[in-house]
Design a protein around this motif. Structure first.
Motif, PDB file in Angstrom:
ATOM      1  N   CYS A 164       0.866  -1.183   0.000  1.00 22.60           N
ATOM      2  CA  CYS A 164       0.000   0.000   0.000  1.00 22.60           C
ATOM      3  C   CYS A 164       0.900   1.229   0.000  1.00 22.60           C
TER       4      CYS A 164
ATOM      5  N   HIS B 126       0.331   4.099   1.123  1.00 23.95           N
ATOM      6  CA  HIS B 126       0.224   4.864   2.368  1.00 23.95           C
ATOM      7  C   HIS B 126       0.924   4.100   3.500  1.00 23.95           C
TER       8      HIS B 126
ATOM      9  N   CYS C 204      -1.458   3.468   8.492  1.00 25.38           N
ATOM     10  CA  CYS C 204      -2.575   3.387   9.435  1.00 25.38           C
ATOM     11  C   CYS C 204      -2.174   2.515  10.622  1.00 25.38           C
TER      12      CYS C 204
ATOM     13  N   PHE D 165      -3.607   0.695  12.771  1.00 18.10           N
ATOM     14  CA  PHE D 165      -4.264  -0.583  13.068  1.00 18.10           C
ATOM     15  C   PHE D 165      -3.960  -1.640  12.011  1.00 18.10           C
ATOM     16  N   CYS D 166      -3.346  -1.237  10.906  1.00 18.40           N
ATOM     17  CA  CYS D 166      -3.286  -2.096   9.725  1.00 18.40           C
ATOM     18  C   CYS D 166      -1.971  -2.871   9.626  1.00 18.40           C
TER      19      CYS D 166
ATOM     20  N   GLU E  34     -12.991   4.040   7.583  1.00 19.68           N
ATOM     21  CA  GLU E  34     -12.705   3.724   8.992  1.00 19.68           C
ATOM     22  C   GLU E  34     -13.491   4.592   9.971  1.00 19.68           C
TER      23      GLU E  34
ATOM     24  N   LYS F 245      -4.584   8.218   9.395  1.00 18.86           N
ATOM     25  CA  LYS F 245      -5.292   7.925   8.142  1.00 18.86           C
ATOM     26  C   LYS F 245      -4.769   8.799   7.005  1.00 18.86           C
TER      27      LYS F 245
END
Ligand code: SF4
Length: 298
Positions: free
Chosen positions: A34, A36, A39, A41-42, A140, A152
């Motif tokens: 990804c 980005h 995040c 939590f990811c 989210e 985010k």
């Protein structure tokens, strides 16, 4: 000479993730990871550095699918946000799919605020014309304070604007929201702000997932250190109830049937809202069984 060998297969790298609804699709990995990847939590792409895969590999996989996947009429472009691929290259991929897999009726991909922002409305329309039919988009939460905490990378307003751009281009929009991501203290604040964002964005599908702690992520660390406390089961049900109460779609679906949730809800909105709320109320009264912890999964 035959360029495609069955034994060679598709060139998948690392752990491959796709939306549950794309289970029967041809999975074409066009990017890795990804772009980005921040995040908190990811943990989806912890093993990968983002890159766009080589065109010869992508073409090989399309040709492989052309030979061995003629029974599948949907295709999902992996990984994290294939929409980030520059327009010319993405168009080339969609054109090759159309050329070699003419039976594919719909192409889907993940997108995030950053990748949608990089495409103009005209470019998105061009992608739609070339069969990009659905985009899976992680919302989210609609609460800016929480969006900042979970890194985010965008405000709720921009997230909403980009989601609307996708819809305006004629591409179906399927979004995910994350139950529990505001923690115990901001649970209802998160629910209301998210419902309001969803109402303003008006996606075709909303899928609610419940936070699960993935080792190696910053959120996991906060959970272990006691800095992040997830609402308990009734708290999560109340959060879901509040979110659905605040969500007004002109014509869409709100699902919480992902494996991470305690209570599966499938609501057609607006008509099915009250039925969904009644089900949650029954669960809060203990009249409907919840999924046991051991059955929850990401
Ligand atoms: S944008 Fe999506 S895939 Fe990327 S880090 Fe955030 S949640 Fe994970």
């Amino acid at each position: 000479m035959d360029l495609v060998h069955k034994n060679e297969g598709m060139h998948y790298e690392g752990y491959c993730i796709r939306p549950p609804s794309e289970a029967d699709s041809i999975l074409l990995q066009a990017t890795l990871g990804c772009s980005h990847n921040k995040c908190t939590f990811c943990g989806s792409y912890q093993d990968k550095r983002f890159r766009i895969k080589d065109e010869t590999i992508i073409l090989h996989d399309i040709l492989f699918a052309a030979k061995y996947m003629q029974g599948q009429d949907r295709l999902f472009l992996m990984d994290g946000d294939a929409l980030i691929i520059p327009q010319k290259r993405l168009m080339w991929i969609l054109e090759r799919i159309r050329e070699h897999l003419p039976w594919v009726k719909r192409v889907g991909a993940y997108g995030n605020v950053k990748s949608v922002k990089m495409k103009s409305l005209e470019e998105l329309k061009q992608l739609r014309k070339n069969n990009l039919g659905i985009l899976f988009y992680g919302v989210e939460t609609g609460d800016d304070e929480i969006r900042k905490e979970i890194q985010k990378g965008s405000t709720a307003e921009t997230c909403c604007e980009m989601g609307r751009r996708v819809k305006e281009a004629g591409i179906e929009l399927s979004v995910t929201v994350l139950l529990g991501i505001g923690g115990r203290d901001k649970s209802l604040q998160h629910a209301r702000a998210t419902g309001e964002l969803l109402s303003a964005m008006d996606p075709n599908f909303v899928g609610a997932l419940t936070v699960m702690f993935v080792p190696g992520t910053p959120l996991y660390q906060d959970y272990v250190n006691g800095r992040f406390v997830l609402p308990d089961e009734p708290g999560l049900l109340r959060e879901l109830r509040e979110m659905i109460t605040y969500t007004n779609l002109t014509r869409g679906y709100f699902f919480s049937n992902h494996a991470s949730n305690y209570l599966p809800v499938k609501a057609k909105l607006p008509s099915g809202k009250q039925k969904a709320l009644n089900l949650i109320d029954a669960a809060l009264r203990g009249e409907v069984g919840l999924k046991p912890e051991w059955m929850r999964a990401l």
